[in-house]
Design a protein around this motif. Structure first.
Motif, short mmCIF file in Angstrom:
data_model
loop_
_atom_site.label_atom_id
_atom_site.label_comp_id
_atom_site.label_asym_id
_atom_site.label_seq_id
_atom_site.Cartn_x
_atom_site.Cartn_y
_atom_site.Cartn_z
N GLY A 5 25.57 106.19 9.67
CA GLY A 5 26.23 105.58 8.76
C GLY A 5 27.30 106.48 7.91
N ALA A 6 27.74 107.47 8.57
CA ALA A 6 28.91 108.65 7.98
C ALA A 6 30.18 108.24 8.25
CB ALA A 6 28.30 109.94 8.89
N ILE A 7 30.49 107.16 8.62
CA ILE A 7 31.90 106.87 8.87
C ILE A 7 31.92 105.34 8.58
CG2 ILE A 7 32.56 108.68 10.30
CD1 ILE A 7 32.73 106.47 12.71
N GLU A 8 33.35 104.87 8.14
CA GLU A 8 33.55 103.39 8.09
C GLU A 8 33.81 102.69 9.37
OE1 GLU A 8 32.90 101.76 5.23
OE2 GLU A 8 32.50 103.36 3.93
N GLU B 182 40.18 102.49 14.50
CA GLU B 182 41.33 103.34 14.28
C GLU B 182 41.42 104.30 15.60
OE1 GLU B 182 44.16 102.98 13.07
OE2 GLU B 182 43.49 101.12 12.31
N PHE B 183 39.95 104.78 15.88
CA PHE B 183 40.03 105.97 16.84
C PHE B 183 40.33 105.13 18.36
CE2 PHE B 183 37.08 107.23 20.23
CZ PHE B 183 37.47 108.53 20.44
N LEU C 255 44.41 103.56 22.86
CA LEU C 255 45.12 102.63 23.40
C LEU C 255 46.66 103.13 23.53
CD1 LEU C 255 43.31 99.35 22.48
CD2 LEU C 255 43.12 100.51 24.69
N LEU C 256 47.02 103.65 22.83
CA LEU C 256 48.42 104.15 22.61
C LEU C 256 48.68 105.05 23.71
CD1 LEU C 256 49.29 104.47 18.99
CD2 LEU C 256 49.79 102.51 20.50
N LEU C 257 47.80 105.90 24.42
CA LEU C 257 48.06 106.92 25.40
C LEU C 257 48.04 106.41 26.85
CD1 LEU C 257 45.22 109.36 23.93
CD2 LEU C 257 47.62 109.46 23.70
N PRO C 258 48.65 107.04 27.75
CA PRO C 258 48.62 106.66 29.13
C PRO C 258 47.37 106.67 29.67
CG PRO C 258 49.94 108.80 29.01
CD PRO C 258 49.26 108.34 27.61
N ASP C 259 47.26 105.92 30.90
CA ASP C 259 45.93 105.64 31.46
C ASP C 259 45.66 107.10 32.04
OD1 ASP C 259 46.00 103.24 31.02
OD2 ASP C 259 46.77 102.27 33.16
N GLU C 260 46.49 107.87 32.66
CA GLU C 260 46.18 109.14 33.20
C GLU C 260 45.64 110.07 32.02
OE1 GLU C 260 48.25 112.94 35.29
OE2 GLU C 260 49.50 111.11 34.80
N SER C 261 46.24 109.86 31.08
CA SER C 261 45.49 110.77 29.86
C SER C 261 44.04 110.38 29.50
CB SER C 261 46.36 110.91 28.72
OG SER C 261 47.62 111.43 29.03
N LEU C 262 43.73 109.15 29.32
CA LEU C 262 42.50 108.53 29.02
C LEU C 262 41.43 108.93 30.28
CD1 LEU C 262 43.64 104.93 27.75
CD2 LEU C 262 42.74 107.12 26.52
N LEU C 263 41.96 108.91 31.71
CA LEU C 263 41.05 109.15 32.85
C LEU C 263 40.59 110.71 32.64
CD1 LEU C 263 42.60 107.20 35.49
CD2 LEU C 263 40.45 106.95 34.64
N MET D 269 33.36 97.73 18.10
CA MET D 269 33.55 98.19 16.74
C MET D 269 33.97 96.71 15.85
SD MET D 269 32.18 100.84 16.12
CE MET D 269 31.41 102.10 17.23
N ARG D 270 34.97 96.09 16.34
CA ARG D 270 35.67 94.97 15.66
C ARG D 270 34.32 93.94 15.47
NH1 ARG D 270 41.17 94.12 19.27
NH2 ARG D 270 42.65 95.23 18.01
N GLN D 271 33.45 93.66 16.36
CA GLN D 271 32.47 92.85 16.29
C GLN D 271 31.63 93.35 14.99
OE1 GLN D 271 30.60 92.42 19.98
NE2 GLN D 271 32.14 91.28 20.76
N GLN D 272 31.21 94.77 14.95
CA GLN D 272 30.50 95.18 13.84
C GLN D 272 31.32 95.15 12.57
OE1 GLN D 272 29.08 99.06 14.48
NE2 GLN D 272 28.43 98.66 16.75
N SER D 273 32.47 95.29 12.52
CA SER D 273 33.32 95.17 11.46
C SER D 273 33.22 93.73 10.73
CB SER D 273 34.60 95.32 11.77
OG SER D 273 35.46 95.34 10.35
#
Length: 218
Positions: A172-175, A181-182, A187-195, A211-215
């Motif tokens: 419970g240490a973050i909203e 937002e993380f 999602l703004l990064l290219p697929d290669e970077s994520l892999l 996280m959207r569902q929890q929100s």
């Protein structure tokens, strides 16, 4: 030119001191090694060793910032000396004194890594990773986990960042919106970077949806 020369002198000095301290530790002369560290902390920086130990890592960064520029060589040297001192205290069975110094050194190395500071003896991330392993036996404070989250993300270890994020969320240490937002940033990064970061796009989308569902349920 002056900054480069200073940095090279700092590398040479730290190599010499760390070598001297390691030699004393091997000879089981830990108390002498502590005196070597204490003397350098008092002599080298604009504040004495006692003050360095008392200040928080954030305060040390502020104290070693001039005109908006962090003196990363000095900060890295302080972190190295504090780490060595913590290791010696732990060897002597004085964990109650060593633990807070380990934690402070960990914070400093993470902050240096986030600043993309150059290596002194090793890179800040390599130093931080070693301390992360040593501190793994403890339940770490919220502020440490927050810094770990930022460090792992800035270093491109997105799977590790997500693991810390889950811990923070469970505590419970973050909203929830911070977690959302993380995933949006990823999602703004290219697929290669994520892999390369251990978190492929489908897993990022899954995390975002979770996280959207929890929100909405909150």
């Amino acid at each position: 030119m002056f900054q480069r020369d200073y940095f090279m002198r700092m590398i040479e000095q730290m190599s010499e001191v760390v070598g001297q301290v390691m030699g004393l530790r091997q000879q089981r002369k830990q108390e002498e090694a502590l005196l070597v560290i204490d003397e350098l902390l008092d002599r080298q920086f604009r504040m004495n060793g006692k003050l360095i130990r008392q200040l928080s890592d954030a305060d040390l960064v502020r104290m070693m910032t001039t005109n908006g520029i962090v003196e990363t060589a000095n900060l890295h040297a302080v972190a190295l000396l504090i780490k060595e001192e913590a290791d010696i205290l732990t060897e002597l069975g004085r964990q109650e004194q060593g633990y807070p110094l380990q934690l402070k050194a960990f914070h400093l190395f993470m902050r240096l890594a986030i600043l993309d500071a150059p290596a002194l003896l090793r890179t800040p991330s390599e130093e931080a990773a070693e301390l992360e392993t040593k501190l793994g036996i403890y339940e770490l404070p919220r502020e440490t986990k927050l810094l770990m989250w930022e460090w792992h993300e800035s270093d491109g270890r997105y799977d590790e960042a997500e693991n810390v994020l889950h811990e923070l969320a469970e505590d419970g240490a973050i909203e929830t919106e911070e977690a959302v937002e993380f995933y949006r940033r990823l999602l703004l990064l290219p697929d290669e970077s994520l892999l390369q970061g251990g978190l492929p796009r489908d897993e990022v989308n899954e995390g975002l949806e979770r996280m959207r569902q929890q929100s909405t349920q909150a």
